[in-house]
Motif scaffolding. Structure first.
Motif, PDB file in Angstrom:
ATOM      1  N   VAL A  51      -3.927   7.899   5.248  1.00 45.97           N
ATOM      2  CA  VAL A  51      -4.691   7.325   4.140  1.00 45.97           C
ATOM      3  C   VAL A  51      -3.833   6.277   3.443  1.00 45.97           C
ATOM      4  O   VAL A  51      -2.800   6.608   2.863  1.00 45.97           O
ATOM      5  CB  VAL A  51      -5.117   8.413   3.123  1.00 45.97           C
ATOM      6  CG1 VAL A  51      -5.971   7.787   2.021  1.00 45.97           C
ATOM      7  CG2 VAL A  51      -5.850   9.553   3.812  1.00 45.97           C
ATOM      8  N   ASP A  52      -4.264   5.029   3.521  1.00 51.74           N
ATOM      9  CA  ASP A  52      -3.631   3.970   2.739  1.00 51.74           C
ATOM     10  C   ASP A  52      -4.351   3.892   1.404  1.00 51.74           C
ATOM     11  O   ASP A  52      -5.582   4.008   1.341  1.00 51.74           O
ATOM     12  CB  ASP A  52      -3.724   2.622   3.455  1.00 51.74           C
ATOM     13  CG  ASP A  52      -2.700   2.483   4.562  1.00 51.74           C
ATOM     14  OD1 ASP A  52      -1.590   3.026   4.430  1.00 51.74           O
ATOM     15  OD2 ASP A  52      -3.003   1.811   5.564  1.00 51.74           O
ATOM     16  N   VAL A  53      -3.578   3.692   0.351  1.00 54.64           N
ATOM     17  CA  VAL A  53      -4.117   3.647  -1.003  1.00 54.64           C
ATOM     18  C   VAL A  53      -3.855   2.255  -1.571  1.00 54.64           C
ATOM     19  O   VAL A  53      -2.709   1.807  -1.602  1.00 54.64           O
ATOM     20  CB  VAL A  53      -3.457   4.712  -1.902  1.00 54.64           C
ATOM     21  CG1 VAL A  53      -4.079   4.707  -3.286  1.00 54.64           C
ATOM     22  CG2 VAL A  53      -3.540   6.087  -1.262  1.00 54.64           C
ATOM     23  N   SER A  54      -4.908   1.613  -2.015  1.00 57.18           N
ATOM     24  CA  SER A  54      -4.780   0.284  -2.594  1.00 57.18           C
ATOM     25  C   SER A  54      -3.789   0.286  -3.750  1.00 57.18           C
ATOM     26  O   SER A  54      -3.811   1.187  -4.591  1.00 57.18           O
ATOM     27  CB  SER A  54      -6.147  -0.189  -3.097  1.00 57.18           C
ATOM     28  OG  SER A  54      -6.000  -1.377  -3.836  1.00 57.18           O
ATOM     29  N   GLY A  55      -2.954  -0.701  -3.803  1.00 58.71           N
ATOM     30  CA  GLY A  55      -2.012  -0.841  -4.902  1.00 58.71           C
ATOM     31  C   GLY A  55      -2.648  -1.417  -6.156  1.00 58.71           C
ATOM     32  O   GLY A  55      -2.024  -1.483  -7.199  1.00 58.71           O
ATOM     33  N   ASP A  70       4.299   9.573   0.516  1.00 59.81           N
ATOM     34  CA  ASP A  70       5.442   8.664   0.658  1.00 59.81           C
ATOM     35  C   ASP A  70       6.630   9.026  -0.222  1.00 59.81           C
ATOM     36  O   ASP A  70       7.670   8.408  -0.121  1.00 59.81           O
ATOM     37  CB  ASP A  70       5.032   7.235   0.264  1.00 59.81           C
ATOM     38  CG  ASP A  70       4.230   6.512   1.318  1.00 59.81           C
ATOM     39  OD1 ASP A  70       4.247   6.937   2.480  1.00 59.81           O
ATOM     40  OD2 ASP A  70       3.587   5.506   0.963  1.00 59.81           O
ATOM     41  N   TYR A  71       6.486  10.002  -1.098  1.00 60.23           N
ATOM     42  CA  TYR A  71       7.457  10.185  -2.165  1.00 60.23           C
ATOM     43  C   TYR A  71       8.372  11.387  -2.030  1.00 60.23           C
ATOM     44  O   TYR A  71       9.311  11.520  -2.794  1.00 60.23           O
ATOM     45  CB  TYR A  71       6.717  10.197  -3.511  1.00 60.23           C
ATOM     46  CG  TYR A  71       5.858   8.967  -3.596  1.00 60.23           C
ATOM     47  CD1 TYR A  71       6.437   7.710  -3.755  1.00 60.23           C
ATOM     48  CD2 TYR A  71       4.490   9.039  -3.410  1.00 60.23           C
ATOM     49  CE1 TYR A  71       5.671   6.557  -3.752  1.00 60.23           C
ATOM     50  CE2 TYR A  71       3.711   7.886  -3.415  1.00 60.23           C
ATOM     51  CZ  TYR A  71       4.309   6.653  -3.580  1.00 60.23           C
ATOM     52  OH  TYR A  71       3.542   5.518  -3.561  1.00 60.23           O
ATOM     53  N   SER A  72       8.093  12.272  -1.101  1.00 61.22           N
ATOM     54  CA  SER A  72       8.974  13.414  -0.878  1.00 61.22           C
ATOM     55  C   SER A  72       8.809  13.889   0.563  1.00 61.22           C
ATOM     56  O   SER A  72       7.898  13.465   1.257  1.00 61.22           O
ATOM     57  CB  SER A  72       8.638  14.563  -1.843  1.00 61.22           C
ATOM     58  OG  SER A  72       7.457  15.220  -1.446  1.00 61.22           O
ATOM     59  N   ASP A  73       9.682  14.761   0.972  1.00 57.43           N
ATOM     60  CA  ASP A  73       9.564  15.392   2.295  1.00 57.43           C
ATOM     61  C   ASP A  73       8.883  16.742   2.183  1.00 57.43           C
ATOM     62  O   ASP A  73       8.908  17.529   3.131  1.00 57.43           O
ATOM     63  CB  ASP A  73      10.948  15.563   2.935  1.00 57.43           C
ATOM     64  CG  ASP A  73      11.551  14.235   3.360  1.00 57.43           C
ATOM     65  OD1 ASP A  73      10.790  13.265   3.540  1.00 57.43           O
ATOM     66  OD2 ASP A  73      12.786  14.164   3.500  1.00 57.43           O
ATOM     67  N   MET A 125       0.839  -1.187   0.000  1.00 58.04           N
ATOM     68  CA  MET A 125       0.000   0.000   0.000  1.00 58.04           C
ATOM     69  C   MET A 125       0.874   1.236   0.000  1.00 58.04           C
ATOM     70  O   MET A 125       1.960   1.244   0.547  1.00 58.04           O
ATOM     71  CB  MET A 125      -0.886   0.029   1.247  1.00 58.04           C
ATOM     72  CG  MET A 125      -2.000  -0.950   1.233  1.00 58.04           C
ATOM     73  SD  MET A 125      -3.549  -0.131   1.452  1.00 58.04           S
ATOM     74  CE  MET A 125      -4.578  -1.548   1.627  1.00 58.04           C
ATOM     75  N   ARG A 126       0.350   2.268  -0.611  1.00 56.37           N
ATOM     76  CA  ARG A 126       0.991   3.571  -0.592  1.00 56.37           C
ATOM     77  C   ARG A 126       0.246   4.429   0.425  1.00 56.37           C
ATOM     78  O   ARG A 126      -0.916   4.163   0.710  1.00 56.37           O
ATOM     79  CB  ARG A 126       0.915   4.194  -1.987  1.00 56.37           C
ATOM     80  CG  ARG A 126       1.648   3.339  -3.015  1.00 56.37           C
ATOM     81  CD  ARG A 126       1.171   3.544  -4.415  1.00 56.37           C
ATOM     82  NE  ARG A 126      -0.191   3.049  -4.553  1.00 56.37           N
ATOM     83  CZ  ARG A 126      -1.038   3.434  -5.495  1.00 56.37           C
ATOM     84  NH1 ARG A 126      -0.680   4.317  -6.389  1.00 56.37           N
ATOM     85  NH2 ARG A 126      -2.252   2.928  -5.576  1.00 56.37           N
ATOM     86  N   SER A 127       0.908   5.458   0.960  1.00 57.63           N
ATOM     87  CA  SER A 127       0.287   6.239   2.025  1.00 57.63           C
ATOM     88  C   SER A 127       0.392   7.733   1.803  1.00 57.63           C
ATOM     89  O   SER A 127       1.332   8.218   1.181  1.00 57.63           O
ATOM     90  CB  SER A 127       0.951   5.929   3.376  1.00 57.63           C
ATOM     91  OG  SER A 127       0.721   4.609   3.757  1.00 57.63           O
TER      92      SER A 127
END
Length: 138
Positions: A73-77, A102-105, A1-3
């Motif tokens: 928020v979890d996002v279905s893969g 999840d991809y940057s600060d 999962m992505r968040s």
């Protein structure tokens, strides 16, 4: 999962009411748009456990202090999810607040997300750009 972590400038009760409207039949986590699993999380539940120190600093600087709770928020893969994440995030921070993915600060505002702003080569929830960047640097 992505968040995605969303820090709305709303009372918790207002966030719960919004999520209840979007997902009247499921709670903790809610199920929104068929692919998002938002839930409330606080520092007592180890909100910042896996965060890089730079990300916590950026969030604290943007918010004038470290928020004590968030909507995680979890996002279905199984699906892209970008449009759904943007729609939910906009609903939560449209009147104030910020989000992080999840991809940057980077600490994203609703205006930046809506304008599809690029920061350090990435957009909000840009899992494809992040993947491509990492693939090219290997």
């Amino acid at each position: 999962m992505r968040s995605v972590f969303v820090f709305p400038d709303l009372e918790r009760a207002a966030v719960v009411a919004l999520l209840d409207r979007l997902s009247p039949d499921q709670r903790h986590p809610w199920l929104v748009y068929g692919c998002l699993y938002p839930d409330l999380t606080g520092e007592d539940e180890h909100l910042y456990t896996d965060w890089e120190p730079a990300a916590v600093r950026a969030l604290s600087d943007a918010c004038g202090g470290r928020p004590s709770w968030a909507v995680h928020v979890d996002v279905s893969g199984r699906i892209d999810g970008t449009a759904e994440v943007r729609r939910l995030t906009s609903a939560l921070i449209g009147r104030g607040g910020v989000a992080m993915d999840d991809y940057s600060d980077h600490v994203w505002t609703a205006e930046q997300i809506a304008a599809d702003v690029t920061v350090d080569g990435l957009r909000f929830f840009d899992f494809r750009g992040h993947y491509e960047r990492n693939r090219l640097t290997r």
